[in-house]
Structures are given as C-alpha cells and as structure tokens.
Scaffold this motif. Sequence first.
Motif, PDB file in Angstrom:
ATOM      1  N   PHE A 305       0.828  -1.204   0.000  1.00 14.98           N
ATOM      2  CA  PHE A 305       0.000   0.000   0.000  1.00 14.98           C
ATOM      3  C   PHE A 305       0.867   1.259   0.000  1.00 14.98           C
ATOM      4  CE2 PHE A 305      -3.057  -3.122   1.510  1.00 14.98           C
ATOM      5  CZ  PHE A 305      -4.185  -2.771   0.785  1.00 14.98           C
ATOM      6  N   SER A 306       2.163   1.088   0.236  1.00 14.49           N
ATOM      7  CA  SER A 306       3.128   2.191   0.148  1.00 14.49           C
ATOM      8  C   SER A 306       3.906   2.100  -1.164  1.00 14.49           C
ATOM      9  CB  SER A 306       4.088   2.132   1.340  1.00 14.49           C
ATOM     10  OG  SER A 306       5.134   3.054   1.195  1.00 14.49           O
ATOM     11  N   TRP A 323      10.979  -0.914  -7.203  1.00 13.22           N
ATOM     12  CA  TRP A 323       9.923  -0.425  -6.323  1.00 13.22           C
ATOM     13  C   TRP A 323       9.070   0.605  -7.059  1.00 13.22           C
ATOM     14  CZ3 TRP A 323       8.660  -3.023  -2.271  1.00 13.22           C
ATOM     15  CH2 TRP A 323       9.612  -3.718  -1.528  1.00 13.22           C
ATOM     16  N   VAL A 324       7.767   0.442  -6.956  1.00 12.52           N
ATOM     17  CA  VAL A 324       6.836   1.386  -7.580  1.00 12.52           C
ATOM     18  C   VAL A 324       5.884   1.882  -6.491  1.00 12.52           C
ATOM     19  CG1 VAL A 324       5.053   1.716  -9.330  1.00 12.52           C
ATOM     20  CG2 VAL A 324       6.954   0.144  -9.776  1.00 12.52           C
ATOM     21  N   LYS A 325       5.773   3.186  -6.371  1.00 16.31           N
ATOM     22  CA  LYS A 325       4.897   3.747  -5.335  1.00 16.31           C
ATOM     23  C   LYS A 325       3.433   3.524  -5.686  1.00 16.31           C
ATOM     24  CE  LYS A 325       7.941   7.312  -3.469  1.00 16.31           C
ATOM     25  NZ  LYS A 325       8.119   8.754  -3.225  1.00 16.31           N
ATOM     26  N   ALA A 346      -2.578  -4.174   9.883  1.00 16.68           N
ATOM     27  CA  ALA A 346      -1.565  -4.156   8.823  1.00 16.68           C
ATOM     28  C   ALA A 346      -0.592  -5.310   9.020  1.00 16.68           C
ATOM     29  CB  ALA A 346      -0.813  -2.823   8.839  1.00 16.68           C
ATOM     30  N   GLU A 347      -0.468  -6.170   8.014  1.00 14.24           N
ATOM     31  CA  GLU A 347       0.570  -7.213   8.049  1.00 14.24           C
ATOM     32  C   GLU A 347       1.872  -6.538   7.658  1.00 14.24           C
ATOM     33  OE1 GLU A 347       3.474  -9.216   6.741  1.00 14.24           O
ATOM     34  OE2 GLU A 347       2.151  -9.419   5.005  1.00 14.24           O
ATOM     35  N   GLN A 354      10.441   3.256   6.394  1.00  8.56           N
ATOM     36  CA  GLN A 354       9.764   4.317   7.141  1.00  8.56           C
ATOM     37  C   GLN A 354       8.458   4.770   6.494  1.00  8.56           C
ATOM     38  OE1 GLN A 354      10.719   5.077  10.216  1.00  8.56           O
ATOM     39  NE2 GLN A 354       8.796   6.245  10.349  1.00  8.56           N
ATOM     40  N   PRO A 355       8.383   4.887   5.153  1.00  9.85           N
ATOM     41  CA  PRO A 355       7.093   5.272   4.559  1.00  9.85           C
ATOM     42  C   PRO A 355       5.937   4.338   4.925  1.00  9.85           C
ATOM     43  CG  PRO A 355       8.833   5.560   2.946  1.00  9.85           C
ATOM     44  CD  PRO A 355       9.459   4.878   4.133  1.00  9.85           C
ATOM     45  N   VAL A 356       6.235   3.025   5.068  1.00 12.80           N
ATOM     46  CA  VAL A 356       5.187   2.079   5.486  1.00 12.80           C
ATOM     47  C   VAL A 356       4.770   2.376   6.925  1.00 12.80           C
ATOM     48  CG1 VAL A 356       4.550  -0.343   5.805  1.00 12.80           C
ATOM     49  CG2 VAL A 356       6.065   0.305   3.918  1.00 12.80           C
ATOM     50  N   ARG A 357       5.757   2.600   7.791  1.00 10.09           N
ATOM     51  CA  ARG A 357       5.454   2.939   9.189  1.00 10.09           C
ATOM     52  C   ARG A 357       4.644   4.236   9.269  1.00 10.09           C
ATOM     53  NH1 ARG A 357       5.890  -1.670  11.292  1.00 10.09           N
ATOM     54  NH2 ARG A 357       7.894  -2.693  11.102  1.00 10.09           N
TER      55      ARG A 357
END
Length: 502
Positions: A305-306, A323-325, A346-347, A354-357
């Motif tokens: 999702f990030s 990696w694709v945003k 969230a799994e 950090q962007p996922v966090r």
Amino acid sequence: MIIPKRSSGILLHITSLPSAYGIGDLGSEAYKFADLLAEAGQRYWQILPLNPTEIGSGNSPYSSHSAFAGNPLLISPERLVDDGLLDKKDIRAGGGFDKAKVNYPKVADYKVKLLRQAYDNYKDGRASKLQGEFIRFQEAHKVWLPDFTSFVAFKQYYNGKAWVEWPEKVKTRQLHAIDALSAELSVEIEREAFLQFLFYRQWEALKTYCTSKEITFIGDMPFYVSHDSADVWSHPQLFKLDRQSQPTAVSGVPPDYFSETGQLWGTPVFDWKELENQNFDWWLRRIAHNLELFGLLRLDHFRAFSAYWEVPAGEKTAINGKWVKTPGAELLKAVKKKFPAMPIIAEDLGEIDQPVRDLMAQFDLPGMRVLLFAFGEDLPQSIYAPHHHSQNSIVYTGTHDNSTVRAWYEHDASRDDKKRLSDYSAQRLSKENVSAIMARLAYMSVAQLVVLPVQDVLGLGKEAIMNKPSTAKGNWQWRLQPGLFSKTVAQRLRQEVELYGR
C-alpha cells in the motif's frame, strides 16, 4: 484503537478443524471450537482467506480465482442434511479420510459430487423454503456473483483452460457471445451461484453464533489476485496487461536475507492510475465485502500500500524488479470515509521502511509482533522483543508462515538463540516447555491483543507446520486432531487470560 480492551485469540484456519469429511468445514466442529474458545476466555478467532483454492496453485488460500467468492470445500455436509438438501446416507465418507492431513484431490472429488447432488435435490423441490433466501442472496451479491459464476462455468466448458485461451469473443467479454454461452450453461451457472449461497449461509450462521459468544473473527485478505481469475477476466483494465491480456509486469518481493533471488509470485500487478480514475471502486467493494464477513480484517502484504515490487513479465526470478509507489494513502482515506472505525490490521512483516510505518501511523493501524523473530542477535533493539511492543499492536508467537515454536526450538534456533530466550524469560528451556514459555511472554506483553496459533497452545512440533513459504508441495494440509484442544486446555488458557488481564 480498534481493539477496545486487552484480549486474546487463537489462530486456526477452517480447513484445519476436525471433521469426518477430509477437511475442516462450517459444521459442528466449528461450533464446538467456538464453545471452547469462549470457555478459554478468548475473544478472537483468526483464520486465513476463505476464497476458493485450487490444486494447481498448491491449495493456497492466498492464490484464488476469486477475490469475493467463498470456498465450496468448506461447506458442511451435516448442515446440508439439516436443511433437507441431502440424506444422512448421502454423506457417509466411505473409505475414510486422513485425520491428520487434508488430501485435497480426494476431498474435492467427494465434495463436488455431494454439492451437485444437493443442488439437484434443490431443483427437484427439496428445501423449497430456501428459494426466497437464494433469490435475495443473488440480489445482494450481484456486483460480483454473475461474473464469478460465469467464469467458473465457462472454464469447465473449455476443459479447464485459462481465460486467455478462450475464444476471442468470450475472452474479451463481447456481450452477444457471453449471453449466448451463458444461456447454454444456465444450469451450471445457477449451480455455482447456489454453492456460493450455501457457503455464505453457513458462514453467516457460524459468525452469528460466535457473536453470541462474544467472539470476533479476524479475517485475512491477500493483496493480489491470480491472473486466471474472475476478477482479472471481468476487470482487465485494472491490471497491467498487454493486448493479448497477458501481464506486462508481475508481483514479488526483492532479494533479502532469506532468498538471494527474492520471491517471484507471478500475479499481475494493479494499474493504479486506472484504479484511481475509478475512485478505487473495485478495492472499496472488496474491502467492504470482507468487512461484512469479519469483525477485523488483516491486510496481507500491507507494505504494497506504500510501494510494491514490480518485476517485468518473463523474468525467471524477482532480482530485476523495481519499487513502484502506490496511492495507498488515498485508497485508505476512501476506506476510512466509508468505515470510520477502520477495523484493519496491517501485516507489516519483512523488510518494512519508514514510509510504510508512516502510513500505518497516519491511519492508526496496529501491526504485528512475532516472538519467533525476537531472539536473534539484535534482541535488545528488536521491535519483536516484548520490551519494544506498543499497545496498538498484535503479538503472535508465530503465524501460518512460520515454524511452530517447538519446531523452531528443535530444528531452527541456534544455541545462542536458545540462550537469549532462556535468559530473557529466566527459564530453563526444553522442547516440552518452550511453547508455553513463549506463549506466556506473549500474554505478558503490553500489546492490546495476543493471538496464538493453536499449534503453539498445544506445544506441537514440525508435523503441525501449516505453510513453508517458497515451497510448492505439502502446505495447507495440517489438521487438528479430534479432542486435542480440550476443556483442560481451555481452562489453562482461561487462567492465563485472567492472570494477565486479557
């Protein structure tokens, strides 16, 4: 915080329940398990995805030909007898099934015959009381059900060929071709709809019963869908496909500590621009559908999702991906608008940046803390170690993708790992007590919710592993032996629930 009070639950997929019919189902053993959960003071029952599985995909519930349909193999023969759709003599299992493992080909042969007989009996006027319910079910699920039932019937008609190999007019969903074939296969299409009706009817009955026992289901939603699925066939514009309807890019994860070549999952990746143009309509329908089934929903592979790992189609490994945003924040905003309580987990396992966090923090989503990951060299700093747990998280001893605690101790843990766990818990470890010690660390955690795989509650070894990632055979087969999760076990769990305020 979506978990209102300190509480605990058990992870056990439906297929792993005992039953006389080769596979766990939505019948009497599911209700018995719910009774024992209540006796044990548990408030949550976590399961894996309920979507149809396929022998060709290793029977994985994470690889399905529908993001919306339920798995007919989970329909209980006993309850079909209760409904008058079958007679008791019809459901005798005959030669007997393995109680320790699911033999999927044998189960599929048995269940398909039974379910067809149930449908034929319905058409002959038995259980006529279900007619109104069946009509209402089809109306309630009209957004996905016709595409799914047509897909399954057409696939059978074309001898199991993937939809990209169907005649061009059917493959590209030209209306006159679809209508003509649907008319020819009207019985087969209605039968598939009836099986979905039976599945969802039995699921709702079990869910209602669990609610009466104050037990909430935690469901699981895979991120991707299979290329050969009703979803990609009916919504090809939402995926990165070429003019021949083949993927131009596929999913996976990059090389890491566990795999030098990464993991190549091979499912088509989403065309996020098109999804955004459609206001994420398909995704919102999918999440809404799952939230009708479960009280809490775990989003598998949340890091996508990030940003997701995109690999050019045709690659043999995942090495050459990028990696694709993704516009995950925009999608989650739309979810929050529709479901303000945001009952989502969230799994967040694996390589999380950090962007996922930040995305999790933005929507206050709880993540997962797996104790099996805690006792490596980085124990003092590890986010999985209990002293670093946060209240808004869910602690597990392990998941369906891990070894059991006992098997970890016997086969995977180094001498240093064992010493660290022994020092941390101030206990002398053995293969007999390690599961209970790890479970107690989980219960002690400040995390609002603890979920234990039933295998770890029972101290089972490698014979009880559910899935070994990156292996194609022997997964998803484990079954709980009758009587093993007993009243005695439930009483022991309740003592821990009371001791640790859960």
